[in-house]
Design an enzyme around this catalytic site. Sequence first.
Site, PDB file in Angstrom:
ATOM      1  N   GLY A   1      -7.601 -12.710  48.450  1.00 30.73           N
ATOM      2  CA  GLY A   1      -7.644 -13.187  47.079  1.00 30.73           C
ATOM      3  C   GLY A   1      -8.890 -14.037  46.915  1.00 30.73           C
ATOM      4  O   GLY A   1      -9.377 -14.624  47.883  1.00 30.73           O
TER       5      GLY A   1
ATOM      6  N   GLN B   1     -14.764 -20.006  43.623  1.00 32.62           N
ATOM      7  CA  GLN B   1     -15.135 -19.842  45.030  1.00 32.62           C
ATOM      8  C   GLN B   1     -16.468 -19.135  45.208  1.00 32.62           C
ATOM      9  O   GLN B   1     -17.019 -19.116  46.311  1.00 32.62           O
ATOM     10  CB  GLN B   1     -14.037 -19.076  45.781  1.00 32.62           C
TER      11      GLN B   1
ATOM     12  N   CYS C   1      -7.336 -20.653  53.217  1.00 36.41           N
ATOM     13  CA  CYS C   1      -8.210 -20.469  52.061  1.00 36.41           C
ATOM     14  C   CYS C   1      -9.636 -20.302  52.556  1.00 36.41           C
ATOM     15  O   CYS C   1     -10.080 -21.062  53.419  1.00 36.41           O
ATOM     16  CB  CYS C   1      -8.104 -21.693  51.150  1.00 36.41           C
ATOM     17  N   LEU C   2     -10.362 -19.316  52.024  1.00 38.00           N
ATOM     18  CA  LEU C   2     -11.746 -19.090  52.446  1.00 38.00           C
ATOM     19  C   LEU C   2     -12.606 -20.334  52.229  1.00 38.00           C
ATOM     20  O   LEU C   2     -13.575 -20.552  52.952  1.00 38.00           O
ATOM     21  CB  LEU C   2     -12.355 -17.914  51.666  1.00 38.00           C
TER      22      LEU C   2
ATOM     23  N   HIS D   1      -1.628 -19.046  44.490  1.00 37.16           N
ATOM     24  CA  HIS D   1      -2.756 -19.711  45.160  1.00 37.16           C
ATOM     25  C   HIS D   1      -4.044 -19.549  44.338  1.00 37.16           C
ATOM     26  O   HIS D   1      -4.780 -20.521  44.117  1.00 37.16           O
ATOM     27  CB  HIS D   1      -2.918 -19.114  46.564  1.00 37.16           C
ATOM     28  N   GLU D   2      -4.277 -18.323  43.853  1.00 40.65           N
ATOM     29  CA  GLU D   2      -5.518 -18.059  43.101  1.00 40.65           C
ATOM     30  C   GLU D   2      -5.504 -18.730  41.719  1.00 40.65           C
ATOM     31  O   GLU D   2      -6.534 -19.252  41.267  1.00 40.65           O
ATOM     32  CB  GLU D   2      -5.767 -16.556  42.965  1.00 40.65           C
TER      33      GLU D   2
ATOM     34  N   HIS E   1      -6.482 -22.203  41.998  1.00 43.12           N
ATOM     35  CA  HIS E   1      -7.945 -22.349  42.066  1.00 43.12           C
ATOM     36  C   HIS E   1      -8.550 -22.441  40.658  1.00 43.12           C
ATOM     37  O   HIS E   1      -9.477 -23.213  40.422  1.00 43.12           O
ATOM     38  CB  HIS E   1      -8.582 -21.138  42.751  1.00 43.12           C
TER      39      HIS E   1
HETATM   40 CO    CO Z   1      -8.116 -20.234  48.266  1.00 45.80          CO
END
Ligand code: CO
Length: 188
Positions: free
Chosen positions: A47, A52, A96-97, A138-139, A142
Site C-alpha cells: 500500500g 509517501q 510502513c515503508l 493504514h493508508e 496516511h
Molecule cells: Co505506511
Amino acid sequence: MPKQLPITTYGMEILRIKTKPVTKIDSKIINLVEDMFYTMDRSAGIGLAAPQINSGVSIAVIDISALEEYKKEKPLVLINPSIIDSNGEHEREEGCLSIPDIRAEVIRSKEIFLRYYDFDLKEVDIELKGFMARVAQHEIDHLNGKLFIDYLSEEKKKEIKRLLAKIKKGKVETEYPLHIHSRSKSDL
Ligand code: CO
C-alpha cells in the site's frame, strides 16, 4: 514511463499534514497514480499513500496480490477515500515503508465501509474485510497525517524512540530509495 520515487521518511512534515482532495483528474494525477504503483511495487510495498512520495493529494493505492495468500485480491486506487462505517476489532503486526525496521501490533477494525472516488470522480462505496480492510485503514490514516506508530502504547513508544531518531537522521538501510527529513512540501 512511470518513475520510482524515493519514499518520504519518518520525520518529514509531509507525513503529518492532512492531504487535499482531488477535484479534477488530469494527466498530473494519472501520472502520479502510475508512479505510485511503480514505486510501491519496486519498494515491495502493499500500500502507498501520496504523502509517501511527497505529494499532498488524497490518493492511496493498494495491491496485496504479491502475497500468496491474497493473490486474487485486485489492486485499488482510492481517490478522496473516507471510512463511513466499521465493525469489529482485530490485532495484527504492521510496518510502513516510511518507518523502516519498525513493526508493531495495531488494533484495527475488522471490516470497513469505504467511500472513495474513481477516475471519473464518481462516488464508489465498497465493503472491505480482513487484511484489505487493515491496509486501507493504514493508508487512509496516511492521508490524514497519521502513522501506525501513533497507536502504540507509551511503553512501546519509548522502546522505539531511539530507532525513530535514527530513521529521522537517515541512519537506516533499505532496499528502496528514501527521502530523508527536509522541509520540502509537495507542490501538487
Ligand atoms: Co505506511
